[in-house]
Design a protein around this motif. Structure first.
Motif, short mmCIF file in Angstrom:
data_model
loop_
_atom_site.label_atom_id
_atom_site.label_comp_id
_atom_site.label_asym_id
_atom_site.label_seq_id
_atom_site.Cartn_x
_atom_site.Cartn_y
_atom_site.Cartn_z
N LEU A 47 3.26 -57.46 -8.89
CA LEU A 47 3.53 -57.19 -10.34
C LEU A 47 2.19 -56.67 -10.80
N ALA A 48 1.10 -57.08 -10.40
CA ALA A 48 -0.15 -56.34 -10.72
C ALA A 48 -0.15 -55.20 -10.37
N ILE A 49 0.17 -54.61 -9.36
CA ILE A 49 -0.08 -53.11 -9.02
C ILE A 49 1.22 -52.34 -9.82
N SER A 50 2.08 -53.02 -9.94
CA SER A 50 3.36 -52.18 -10.60
C SER A 50 2.78 -52.16 -12.41
N LYS A 298 -8.60 -57.71 -8.67
CA LYS A 298 -9.13 -58.81 -9.55
C LYS A 298 -9.04 -58.47 -10.92
N GLY A 299 -9.36 -57.28 -11.44
CA GLY A 299 -9.09 -56.75 -12.67
C GLY A 299 -7.75 -56.79 -13.16
N ALA A 300 -6.80 -56.25 -12.08
CA ALA A 300 -5.26 -56.17 -12.43
C ALA A 300 -4.46 -57.48 -12.72
N PHE A 305 -2.40 -61.75 -16.10
CA PHE A 305 -2.18 -62.99 -16.66
C PHE A 305 -2.45 -63.14 -18.28
N ARG A 306 -3.50 -62.16 -18.80
CA ARG A 306 -3.59 -62.04 -20.29
C ARG A 306 -2.31 -61.60 -21.01
N ARG A 307 -1.54 -60.70 -20.42
CA ARG A 307 -0.24 -60.23 -20.95
C ARG A 307 0.77 -61.34 -20.88
N PHE A 311 2.30 -63.08 -24.43
CA PHE A 311 3.99 -63.32 -24.45
C PHE A 311 4.21 -64.60 -24.64
N GLN A 312 3.51 -65.59 -24.49
CA GLN A 312 3.78 -67.10 -24.60
C GLN A 312 3.51 -67.40 -26.16
#
Length: 312
Positions: A47-50, A298-300, A305-307, A311-312
Motif C-alpha cells: 500500500l505504501a509503495i502503491s 519509512k517516509g511512505a 498512516f497520515r492519510r 480519513f478517520q
C-alpha cells in the motif's frame, strides 16, 4: 512391499510440529500471531509503495511483488496448519495435498528468483547509475517478472504431474506440518527414481543459478563501491542494498537448512525449525527489514498512516 492402489489414497495425515495436545493452543496462538504480522506487514509495504509516486521505480516494483509473494507463500502452509490445530484433525485430502505442494513450489521459487532480479537491479543502480532507468525500463521489469512466473509454474506443474504417476502405500503419515514433495515421495510404494533425480537436480539448479547471479551482482557492486573515493558516497551506495543483502542471507540460510533435512525419512527438530524459518519467519521479517532500514519506505509509511488518520 506391494504397491498400493493410488486411486484408493484419499487423504494424508500431517503430523505437524508436535503431537503433544497441551502444546497445540500455544502453537496456534504463536503461528496465528506471526501469520497476521506477516500479512499486515507485507500489505503495508504494498500500500505504501502503491500510494507514493516517488516509489514507482523498478526496485520498489520488485519489492511489491516480493511482498505479495511472501503473503501467498506463508498462506500456503500456515493456514492449513491453523485449521488442523483448531479442528483437531491432521488430515488433508490427496487433492489438497498436491495443491498445497504445487503452490508451495511456485511461491518458494518466485521468492528465490525475485531476490535474484532485485540483486541485478541493485547492480545496475550502483554500477550504471546514469543508465539505470534506461536499462531497467518497464518492459524489462515486466519481462523479468513474467519469466520468473513461467519458470516457477513450469517446474511446479512438472513436479505435480510426476507425483500423479506415483503409487502410495497404506501408511500416509507425513512427518511435517505441510505437504513437502520430498516427504511425499518417501511414502511411495512405486519406483521414484525419476522423481528423486528431477527433485534434487532441478531444486539444486534453481538454487545454484540464482545464488550465483546474486553473488556475481554483489561482487560487481563491491568492486564499484570500492572505486568511490568519498566515504559518504560508499556508505550511501552500500545502504541502498543492505536490506536486500540481509533478506537474501535469511532466505538462503533457512533454505539451506530445509534442503539438507528434506532427504531424511523423519525430519529432526532442527529440520522443523528450518522449515518454520523458511516459510514463516523470513517472510514475516522482510517488511521490517525493508522499512526500518529504508528512509524512503519509512517516509511512505508515515504518509500512508497520515492519510488513514485524516480519513478517520
Amino acid at each position: 512391499m506391494e504397491a498400493g492402489n493410488q486411486t484408493a489414497i484419499s487423504k494424508f495425515i500431517l503430523l505437524g510440529l508436535s503431537e503433544d495436545i497441551n502444546l497445540q493452543p500455544l502453537l496456534f496462538g504463536l503461528f496465528l500471531y506471526m501469520y497476521l504480522v506477516c500479512v499486515l506487514g507485507n500489505l503495508l509495504i504494498v500500500l505504501a509503495i502503491s500510494s507514493d509516486p516517488h516509489l514507482h521505480t523498478p526496485m520498489y516494483f520488485f519489492l511489491t511483488n516480493l511482498s505479495l509473494t511472501d503473503i501467498c507463500f506463508t498462506s500456503t502452509t500456515v493456514l492449513k496448519m491453523l485449521v488442523n490445530i483448531q479442528t483437531r484433525s491432521n488430515a488433508i485430502t490427496y487433492e489438497g495435498c498436491l495443491t498445497q505442494m504445487c503452490f508451495f513450489m511456485i511461491f518458494a521459487g518466485l521468492d528465490n528468483l525475485l531476490l535474484t532480479v532485485m540483486a541485478y537491479d541493485r547492480f545496475v543502480a550502483i554500477c550504471h547509475p546514469l543508465h539505470y532507468l534506461v536499462i531497467m525500463n518497464p518492459s524489462l521489469c515486466g519481462l523479468l517478472l513474467l519469466l520468473s512466473w513461467l519458470i516457477c509454474l513450469t517446474y511446479s506443474l512438472l513436479q505435480s504431474l510426476m507425483v500423479l504417476r506415483v503409487a502410495f502405500c497404506e501408511e500416509t503419515e507425513i512427518p511435517h506440518f505441510f505437504c513437502e514433495l520430498a516427504q511425499i515421495l518417501k511414502l511411495a510404494c512405486s519406483d521414484t527414481l525419476v522423481n528423486d533425480i528431477l527433485l534434487y537436480f532441478v531444486t539444486g539448479l534453481l538454487g545454484v543459478i540464482p545464488l550465483t547471479g546474486i553473488l556475481f551482482s554483489y561482487s560487481r557492486i563491491i568492486s564499484c563501491i570500492m572505486g568511490i573515493s568519498s566515504a559518504v558516497g560508499k556508505y550511501k551506495a552500500f545502504s541502498t542494498c543492505g536490506s536486500h543483502l540481509l533478506v537474501v542471507s535469511l532466505f538462503y540460510g533457512a533454505g539451506l537448512g530445509v534442503y539438507l533435512t528434506s532427504g531424511t525419512a523423519h525430519p529432526s527438530r532442527k529440520g522443523s525449525i528450518a522449515s518454520v524459518m523458511y516459510t514463516v519467519v523470513t517472510p514475516t521479517l522482510n517488511p521490517f527489514i525493508y522499512s526500518l532500514r529504508n528512509r524512503d519506505m519509512k517516509g511512505a509509511l508515515r504518509r500512508l498512516f497520515r492519510r488513514g488518520a485524516y480519513f478517520q
